[in-house]
Enzyme design. Sequence first.
Site, PDB file in Angstrom:
ATOM      1  N   HIS A 106      41.101  43.535  39.713  1.00 57.38           N
ATOM      2  CA  HIS A 106      42.238  42.656  39.667  1.00 57.38           C
ATOM      3  C   HIS A 106      41.791  41.158  40.193  1.00 57.38           C
ATOM      4  CE1 HIS A 106      44.646  46.087  38.976  1.00 57.38           C
ATOM      5  NE2 HIS A 106      44.403  46.337  40.260  1.00 57.38           N
TER       6      HIS A 106
HETATM    7 ZN   LIG Z   1      43.735  51.512  41.226  1.00 60.30          ZN
END
Ligand SMILES: [Zn+2]
Length: 301
Positions: free
Chosen positions: A121
């Site tokens: 992320h």
């Molecule tokens: Zn995850």
Amino acid sequence: MALHCWTSARYTIPLPEGHRFPIAKYAMLRDAVLASGIVEPSNVHEPERASREALRLVHTDRYIDGVLTGTLTAEEQRRIGLPWSHALVERSFRAVGGTCEAATAALEHGVTMNLAGGTHHAFPDHGEGFCVFNDVAVAIRILQRDGRIRRAAVVDLDVHQGNGTHAIFEGDTSVFTFSMHGGRNYPFHKVAGCLDVELADGTGDDVYLATLAGALPGALSAAEPDLVIYLAGSDPHEGDRLGRLCLTFDGLARRDAMVLDACREVGIPVAITIAGGYGRNISDSVAAHLNTVRVAAAFAR
Ligand SMILES: [Zn+2]
């Protein structure tokens, strides 16, 4: 016994009491791997810190400096979800280093593993979802820069979509990004990769493995990679707090074997990162990651 692993005591850092990130799992996994005898102690390596030059292949100077000096805005730090500390900086640089070293060694040993990483992320200019730097992207960029590989594929089976990785490699035909994840799970704004497969809440072993078996060979043949980086998240497990899927330990182990088998079939080296795992019992996440180590050991040379 030939599997090479990267891990560090510095992967574990102090967090405020009651923090929801399961930081203890890194130390528990390291201990479990050493106690298991699956990996020779001499094949357990302490990674160097990734260099600033390496990080600059993916991240902006402003962001790297902000992390280094603790001068990200409160909002940026909140989005990462981990409070700034010198230990967090050290952990972040070491974990990227571990994936870079594992990826380099995979070219020789076939299969290697970083007992951390998979921080998918993280974007070039910001982090989110407990991810500071994108270790997977940095490792691929270093090997490309050094002429060790031309093409790479990311096989991301963490239950969350690899939005940061997808954003980094968007429009880059040398890197194929494949993510199979919970369609209704975080991140709620998804970034398209080369191949995204969304799973319904509650998906169990049979549907999961059949779906993977349907998608993986096509992804690998489209990618024609010189290296695969595999994010073996344990968060699709039925005991995960955040996963929303229902895989068993056996299902996860069969998933790992399916990925490694498909890559071996076409002669592609694989570097594995553990990615997420948020078991209601932290020992479940550790057990699932340890199973990945066990499966990986059977494929290493
Ligand atoms: Zn995850």
